[in-house]
Scaffold this motif. Structure first.
Motif, mmCIF file in Angstrom:
data_model
loop_
_atom_site.group_PDB
_atom_site.id
_atom_site.type_symbol
_atom_site.label_atom_id
_atom_site.label_comp_id
_atom_site.label_asym_id
_atom_site.label_seq_id
_atom_site.Cartn_x
_atom_site.Cartn_y
_atom_site.Cartn_z
ATOM 1 N N LYS A 34 2.389 -7.950 -5.229
ATOM 2 C CA LYS A 34 1.776 -7.927 -3.929
ATOM 3 C C LYS A 34 1.572 -9.123 -2.999
ATOM 4 O O LYS A 34 1.567 -9.231 -1.819
ATOM 5 C CB LYS A 34 0.298 -7.349 -3.932
ATOM 6 C CG LYS A 34 -0.063 -5.988 -4.531
ATOM 7 C CD LYS A 34 -1.364 -5.409 -4.375
ATOM 8 C CE LYS A 34 -1.397 -4.087 -4.995
ATOM 9 N NZ LYS A 34 -2.819 -3.503 -4.801
ATOM 10 N N VAL A 35 1.507 -10.414 -3.861
ATOM 11 C CA VAL A 35 1.558 -11.581 -3.255
ATOM 12 C C VAL A 35 3.087 -11.826 -2.477
ATOM 13 O O VAL A 35 3.045 -12.023 -1.511
ATOM 14 C CB VAL A 35 1.497 -12.785 -4.086
ATOM 15 C CG1 VAL A 35 1.845 -13.934 -3.615
ATOM 16 C CG2 VAL A 35 -0.175 -12.810 -4.595
ATOM 17 N N HIS A 36 4.196 -11.450 -3.297
ATOM 18 C CA HIS A 36 5.425 -11.561 -2.885
ATOM 19 C C HIS A 36 5.721 -10.649 -1.508
ATOM 20 O O HIS A 36 5.953 -11.115 -0.420
ATOM 21 C CB HIS A 36 6.489 -11.469 -3.807
ATOM 22 C CG HIS A 36 7.815 -11.496 -3.339
ATOM 23 N ND1 HIS A 36 8.470 -12.749 -3.146
ATOM 24 C CD2 HIS A 36 8.674 -10.423 -3.052
ATOM 25 C CE1 HIS A 36 9.637 -12.406 -2.853
ATOM 26 N NE2 HIS A 36 9.999 -11.258 -2.644
ATOM 27 N N ALA A 37 5.370 -9.548 -1.543
ATOM 28 C CA ALA A 37 5.353 -8.464 -0.499
ATOM 29 C C ALA A 37 4.567 -8.812 0.687
ATOM 30 O O ALA A 37 5.037 -8.657 1.694
ATOM 31 C CB ALA A 37 5.116 -6.826 -0.970
ATOM 32 N N GLY A 38 3.360 -9.323 0.523
ATOM 33 C CA GLY A 38 2.517 -9.827 1.428
ATOM 34 C C GLY A 38 3.067 -10.889 2.149
ATOM 35 O O GLY A 38 2.876 -10.914 3.509
ATOM 36 N N PHE A 39 3.367 -11.858 1.646
ATOM 37 C CA PHE A 39 4.018 -12.918 1.990
ATOM 38 C C PHE A 39 5.260 -12.472 3.173
ATOM 39 O O PHE A 39 5.470 -13.232 4.284
ATOM 40 C CB PHE A 39 4.396 -14.266 1.374
ATOM 41 C CG PHE A 39 5.051 -15.330 2.016
ATOM 42 C CD1 PHE A 39 4.186 -16.156 2.708
ATOM 43 C CD2 PHE A 39 6.700 -15.463 1.983
ATOM 44 C CE1 PHE A 39 4.620 -17.107 3.476
ATOM 45 C CE2 PHE A 39 6.829 -16.567 2.785
ATOM 46 C CZ PHE A 39 6.374 -17.490 3.493
ATOM 47 N N ASP A 40 5.987 -11.866 2.613
ATOM 48 C CA ASP A 40 7.157 -11.124 3.314
ATOM 49 C C ASP A 40 6.613 -10.728 4.659
ATOM 50 O O ASP A 40 7.282 -10.922 5.687
ATOM 51 C CB ASP A 40 8.172 -10.323 2.585
ATOM 52 C CG ASP A 40 8.870 -11.069 1.531
ATOM 53 O OD1 ASP A 40 9.179 -12.216 1.610
ATOM 54 O OD2 ASP A 40 9.361 -10.190 0.622
ATOM 55 N N LYS A 41 5.545 -9.992 4.486
ATOM 56 C CA LYS A 41 5.199 -9.065 5.764
ATOM 57 C C LYS A 41 4.341 -10.519 6.647
ATOM 58 O O LYS A 41 4.576 -10.181 7.924
ATOM 59 C CB LYS A 41 4.002 -8.247 5.215
ATOM 60 C CG LYS A 41 3.303 -7.383 6.469
ATOM 61 C CD LYS A 41 2.379 -6.428 5.908
ATOM 62 C CE LYS A 41 1.544 -5.684 6.970
ATOM 63 N NZ LYS A 41 0.677 -4.739 6.520
ATOM 64 N N PHE A 42 3.781 -11.157 6.311
ATOM 65 C CA PHE A 42 3.142 -12.324 7.094
ATOM 66 C C PHE A 42 4.096 -13.189 7.698
ATOM 67 O O PHE A 42 4.186 -13.264 8.941
ATOM 68 C CB PHE A 42 2.340 -13.006 6.011
ATOM 69 C CG PHE A 42 1.780 -14.414 6.676
ATOM 70 C CD1 PHE A 42 1.009 -14.512 7.674
ATOM 71 C CD2 PHE A 42 2.513 -15.608 6.437
ATOM 72 C CE1 PHE A 42 0.522 -15.677 8.294
ATOM 73 C CE2 PHE A 42 2.285 -16.964 7.197
ATOM 74 C CZ PHE A 42 1.460 -16.928 8.093
ATOM 75 N N LYS A 43 5.324 -13.338 7.029
ATOM 76 C CA LYS A 43 6.357 -14.201 7.419
ATOM 77 C C LYS A 43 7.198 -13.435 8.883
ATOM 78 O O LYS A 43 7.244 -14.047 9.659
ATOM 79 C CB LYS A 43 7.486 -14.401 6.318
ATOM 80 C CG LYS A 43 8.567 -15.397 6.891
ATOM 81 C CD LYS A 43 7.998 -16.912 7.066
ATOM 82 C CE LYS A 43 9.409 -17.768 7.575
ATOM 83 N NZ LYS A 43 10.372 -17.667 6.338
#
Length: 248
Positions: A50-59
């Motif tokens: 979720k951290v990885h996917a969440g950062f992609d979304k934030f970016k």
């Protein structure tokens, strides 16, 4: 097709057809948001997935999209608000208040406690308060409690007055709220433990606000009208929020 491919296609449609109504554009954005949420929550994903996917979304949605804010924050931070909140995973202040990067200077700990000022005491919270007041020059300090707080539960149920603690850190930390517990137990002598916890969750916020006024630099800022203190209480079970101003 990846989520990024879908987003690219939707953005291409919107850019090529500026005549699309706001309603259609909003619908396309909702579809994309729904897909993004599925990409994070679908399946047995671990916290780091979720951290990885969440950062992609934030970016994609924040860092690359709001370039004016991104460029500004590269040179410093100027938050007007400091928040002291609980570490509880259900009550993240940036989510509850929909805060953007740079909006708030946040301290989170067990039961959103602010210890009283001690020059030789634990510097963790004190250093954050000092930095917020003297260097960031925030306008508001906001202490936020919440329902079903495990730290307050420990305070009410576990912390003995004689300090014979059963845990290494939890009870020792939560004893900061003992003045709040004493007030609640005196005012609600015949209440259940569950109700005492609810009352104490709010009174402990006031106790932390009182403790803030033991910091000389906070007192000076309040007297000069540079800072105001506020309390809040989030009931994540009922979906309600209360806010009050703290009169110094």
């Amino acid at each position: 097709m990846s989520l990024q491919d879908v987003e690219a296609k939707i953005n291409a449609v919107v850019e090529k057809k500026p005549e699309l109504s706001e309603k259609v554009t909003a619908k396309l954005e909702k579809i994309l948001n729904d897909l993004e949420n599925l990409s994070v929550d679908d399946g047995e994903k671990t916290g780091f997935d979720k951290v990885h996917a969440g950062f992609d979304k934030f970016k994609t949605k924040v860092y690359n999209k709001n370039t004016e804010l991104t460029e500004k924050l590269k040179t410093g931070q100027w938050p007007k608000l400091m928040i002291v909140a609980c570490s509880d995973s259900r009550v993240c202040p940036t989510q509850i208040f929909k805060l953007a990067p740079g909006d708030a200077f946040i301290v989170r700990n067990v039961a959103n406690m602010v210890p009283a000022y001690e020059a030789e005491g634990n510097p963790s919270v004190g250093s954050a308060v000092e930095y917020a007041v003297l260097h960031l020059k925030v306008d508001h300090i906001f202490v936020v409690g919440h329902r079903a707080c495990g730290g307050i539960g420990a305070l009410v149920k576990m912390c003995p007055d004689d300090g014979e603690y059963k845990t290494t850190f939890i009870e020792n930390w939560c004893q900061i709220g003992k003045p709040a517990r004493a007030l609640v137990k005196e005012a609600h002598k015949d209440e259940s433990v569950e109700d005492l916890c609810k009352y104490c969750e709010k009174e402990s916020v006031n106790n932390s606000l009182k403790n803030l006024l033991s910091y000389p630099f906070v007192v000076d800022a309040v007297k000069e009208g540079k800072i105001t203190l506020h309390g809040g209480y989030y009931d994540h079970i009922e979906g309600t929020f209360e806010k009050w101003d703290f009169e110094a």
